[in-house]
Design a protein around this motif. Structure first.
Motif, mmCIF file in Angstrom:
data_model
loop_
_atom_site.group_PDB
_atom_site.id
_atom_site.type_symbol
_atom_site.label_atom_id
_atom_site.label_comp_id
_atom_site.label_asym_id
_atom_site.label_seq_id
_atom_site.Cartn_x
_atom_site.Cartn_y
_atom_site.Cartn_z
ATOM 1 N N GLY A 49 6.673 10.837 1.339
ATOM 2 C CA GLY A 49 5.871 11.857 2.004
ATOM 3 C C GLY A 49 4.405 11.863 1.617
ATOM 4 N N GLU A 50 4.030 11.044 0.631
ATOM 5 C CA GLU A 50 2.625 10.965 0.230
ATOM 6 C C GLU A 50 1.882 9.969 1.110
ATOM 7 O OE1 GLU A 50 2.315 9.984 -3.923
ATOM 8 O OE2 GLU A 50 2.968 11.971 -4.551
ATOM 9 N N ARG A 94 0.814 -1.214 0.000
ATOM 10 C CA ARG A 94 0.000 0.000 0.000
ATOM 11 C C ARG A 94 0.850 1.268 0.000
ATOM 12 N NH1 ARG A 94 -2.775 -3.606 3.574
ATOM 13 N NH2 ARG A 94 -4.817 -4.119 2.723
ATOM 14 N N ALA A 95 2.148 1.108 -0.201
ATOM 15 C CA ALA A 95 3.051 2.258 -0.141
ATOM 16 C C ALA A 95 2.703 3.273 -1.228
ATOM 17 C CB ALA A 95 4.491 1.795 -0.304
ATOM 18 N N ASP A 132 5.728 3.999 6.206
ATOM 19 C CA ASP A 132 7.088 3.554 6.469
ATOM 20 C C ASP A 132 7.885 4.736 6.996
ATOM 21 O OD1 ASP A 132 9.364 1.939 6.582
ATOM 22 O OD2 ASP A 132 8.860 0.974 4.689
ATOM 23 N N HIS A 133 9.129 4.466 7.393
ATOM 24 C CA HIS A 133 9.968 5.533 7.939
ATOM 25 C C HIS A 133 11.397 5.443 7.429
ATOM 26 C CE1 HIS A 133 11.078 2.331 10.746
ATOM 27 N NE2 HIS A 133 9.789 2.158 10.927
ATOM 28 N N ILE A 134 11.578 4.822 6.281
ATOM 29 C CA ILE A 134 12.920 4.720 5.697
ATOM 30 C C ILE A 134 13.358 6.079 5.163
ATOM 31 C CG2 ILE A 134 14.289 3.647 3.869
ATOM 32 C CD1 ILE A 134 12.491 1.158 4.224
ATOM 33 N N ASP A 135 12.490 6.743 4.458
ATOM 34 C CA ASP A 135 12.748 8.077 3.908
ATOM 35 C C ASP A 135 12.337 9.119 4.953
ATOM 36 O OD1 ASP A 135 11.357 10.523 2.437
ATOM 37 O OD2 ASP A 135 12.894 9.734 1.081
ATOM 38 N N THR A 164 8.506 11.514 8.806
ATOM 39 C CA THR A 164 7.819 12.681 9.363
ATOM 40 C C THR A 164 6.306 12.481 9.332
ATOM 41 O OG1 THR A 164 9.626 14.146 8.741
ATOM 42 C CG2 THR A 164 7.473 15.171 9.100
ATOM 43 N N LEU A 165 5.792 11.988 8.208
ATOM 44 C CA LEU A 165 4.361 11.727 8.084
ATOM 45 C C LEU A 165 3.914 10.664 9.082
ATOM 46 C CD1 LEU A 165 1.625 12.067 6.626
ATOM 47 C CD2 LEU A 165 2.412 10.313 4.998
#
Length: 168
Positions: A81-82, A75-76, A139-142, A147-148
């Motif tokens: 950031g989207e 579902r990424a 996710d939190h890789i980027d 941040t999101l």
């Protein structure tokens, strides 16, 4: 019930993981306006030895971790950031929509809570919220994704009366 807990480590019974996991999953789905009916999440309540095996098998990391998640589908979002592609609301007359599976380790969760001076139940709820968001494509890789995701976690936890874990 949204969550279906499989308790491999009896210590999880003592802290009421089934209630904590249900509370966390409900909070995420309500916050994202996905409703709470018709969803299903499997939660494996284990110890460090078991989660270390899972982490090695699925992530090629030979160490214990606090929580793992396996979404039922990708579902990424297309760009960092989207917002992920959240699933459509389940058919009220159909079978439950499986969001995925979560494994959570008692040992690592307890050690982290104690090290951070955080109530154990609050830490477990935070990690479950975090894992459910992973099931929904976060996710939190980027940095932009992190941040999101962290912002959503903080909002959800705040509504539950749990302090922002990223400022402790």
């Amino acid at each position: 019930m949204i969550t279906d807990c499989v308790i491999e480590d009896d210590r999880w019974e003592e802290v009421g993981l089934e209630e904590l996991a249900e509370k966390a999953a409900t909070a995420v789905l309500e916050h994202l306006e996905l409703g709470t009916d018709g969803w299903e999440i499997a939660v494996l309540a284990c110890d460090d030895a078991r989660i270390k095996e899972l982490n090695a098998d699925f992530r090629e990391k030979d160490k214990a971790t606090n929580v793992l998640s396996w979404p039922s589908e990708e579902r990424a979002p297309d760009a960092p950031g989207e917002t992920p592609f959240y699933p459509d609301l389940p058919d009220p007359d159909g079978p439950p929509e499986e969001l995925g599976d979560i494994a959570i380790s008692y040992d690592t969760c307890l050690a982290e809570a104690e090290a951070g001076g955080i109530p154990f139940e609050n830490h477990v709820i935070h990690l479950t919220v975090h894992a459910v968001l992973h099931l929904l494509g976060h996710d939190h890789i980027d940095d932009m994704d992190a941040t999101l995701m962290e912002g959503i976690e903080t909002e959800i936890l705040g509504k539950m009366g749990i302090p922002d874990p990223y400022t402790l």
